[in-house]
Design a protein around this motif. Structure first.
Motif, PDB file in Angstrom:
ATOM      1  N   ASN A  78      -7.100  -2.162  -4.633  1.00 52.47           N
ATOM      2  CA  ASN A  78      -6.851  -1.291  -3.486  1.00 52.47           C
ATOM      3  C   ASN A  78      -7.835  -1.562  -2.347  1.00 52.47           C
ATOM      4  O   ASN A  78      -7.474  -1.554  -1.172  1.00 52.47           O
ATOM      5  N   LYS A  79      -9.075  -1.801  -2.719  1.00 50.66           N
ATOM      6  CA  LYS A  79     -10.102  -2.098  -1.716  1.00 50.66           C
ATOM      7  C   LYS A  79      -9.762  -3.387  -0.978  1.00 50.66           C
ATOM      8  O   LYS A  79      -9.832  -3.469   0.250  1.00 50.66           O
ATOM      9  N   LEU A 123      -6.785  -4.880  -0.733  1.00 49.61           N
ATOM     10  CA  LEU A 123      -5.543  -4.742   0.042  1.00 49.61           C
ATOM     11  C   LEU A 123      -5.808  -4.028   1.354  1.00 49.61           C
ATOM     12  O   LEU A 123      -5.316  -4.441   2.409  1.00 49.61           O
ATOM     13  N   GLN A 124      -6.561  -2.932   1.297  1.00 49.17           N
ATOM     14  CA  GLN A 124      -6.847  -2.177   2.521  1.00 49.17           C
ATOM     15  C   GLN A 124      -7.669  -3.018   3.488  1.00 49.17           C
ATOM     16  O   GLN A 124      -7.434  -3.013   4.703  1.00 49.17           O
ATOM     17  N   LYS A 152       0.877  -1.168   0.000  1.00 51.28           N
ATOM     18  CA  LYS A 152       0.000   0.000   0.000  1.00 51.28           C
ATOM     19  C   LYS A 152       0.911   1.214   0.000  1.00 51.28           C
ATOM     20  O   LYS A 152       1.800   1.335   0.850  1.00 51.28           O
ATOM     21  N   ASP A 153       0.681   2.114  -0.963  1.00 51.11           N
ATOM     22  CA  ASP A 153       1.541   3.288  -1.123  1.00 51.11           C
ATOM     23  C   ASP A 153       3.002   2.875  -1.249  1.00 51.11           C
ATOM     24  O   ASP A 153       3.906   3.488  -0.668  1.00 51.11           O
ATOM     25  N   ARG A 187       3.156  -4.317   3.794  1.00 52.32           N
ATOM     26  CA  ARG A 187       2.609  -4.426   5.138  1.00 52.32           C
ATOM     27  C   ARG A 187       2.110  -5.847   5.353  1.00 52.32           C
ATOM     28  O   ARG A 187       1.551  -6.462   4.456  1.00 52.32           O
TER      29      ARG A 187
END
Length: 235
Positions: free
Chosen positions: A175-176, A178-179, A50-51, A55
């Motif tokens: 992205n959804k 992963l978050q 992420k970014d 993580r």
């Protein structure tokens, strides 16, 4: 390496499971479990980006968590290197002086929790890595190409699951997911600690209770963990 029939059966079962409505937390957890069993390694972890920072998403058994968290905090280690380069990184012995110079904090933590060898395998979309899988051994170990190929195959299957959307919608869905996975991991860790303390058991045993509750109720790990942390659910 396990025999071919065992590999094909495990891979077929994993892919078949991913074709059903399936909780992402359980999917990543099952990925780690299957790799540990097939490759006879003591631990496996999955990290997601992420970014542009890796993580920790899942780690089995829990005693490798400090090693994964050290890698996350310093953004330095075999898994991060595999993610950055987009290719497998195999370390036969973390006690090697070159490894200690390359990843000093990581190697120090590995020595503290008694792990000697590690292999990092990227999870990729075409040529772009978005995460990595780590395999851990408590003894020095020479990683074989077949082991890495098998891990990459399972990683590719998990990637297809994470990208279960059209090409045009890929970034938003990824992205959804992963978050969601990263947020869920924090909740699950908190829930494990609460149940372990409440019942006087180990975090491994607490996690198994949470997994069982999720499966028996056809619920996600996140929803059960959230009920434990925020609603006071006790198993």
């Amino acid at each position: 390496m396990p025999d071919h029939s065992k590999v094909f059966t495990a891979l077929s079962d994993f892919i078949r499971t991913l074709l059903t409505p399936y909780d992402i937390d359980l999917a990543l957890n099952d990925l780690a479990i299957r790799l540990c069993e097939l490759l006879e390694v003591e631990g496996a972890g999955v990290s997601l980006a992420k970014d542009d920072h890796l993580r920790l998403a899942t780690a089995l058994p829990p005693d490798i968590t400090p090693l994964e968290e050290t890698q996350s905090a310093h953004q330095s280690g075999p898994c991060v290197t595999a993610f950055r380069k987009g290719q497998a990184v195999m370390v036969n012995d973390l006690h090697d002086s070159k490894c200690r110079q390359t990843w000093p904090e990581y190697c120090k933590t590995a020595a503290e929790i008694d792990y000697r060898a590690v292999a990092g395998i990227p999870m990729k979309i075409e040529d772009n890595a978005f995460g990595a899988i780590n395999l851990y051994s408590k003894r020095a170990r020479e990683w074989g190409e077949r082991e890495i190929f098998l891990t990459q195959t399972f990683a590719d299957a998990a990637t297809v699951y994470l990208l279960n959307a059209s090409t045009f919608d890929r970034e938003r869905v990824l992205n959804k997911h992963l978050q969601h996975a990263l947020d869920s991991r924090v909740l699950v860790e908190q829930a494990k600690g609460i149940i372990a303390e409440a019942r006087g058991i180990t975090v491994d045993e607490a996690f198994e209770l949470i997994r069982r509750q999720a499966r028996s109720r056809n619920a996600s790990l996140r929803s059960v963990a959230e009920a434990i942390v925020t609603l006071g659910l006790r198993l």
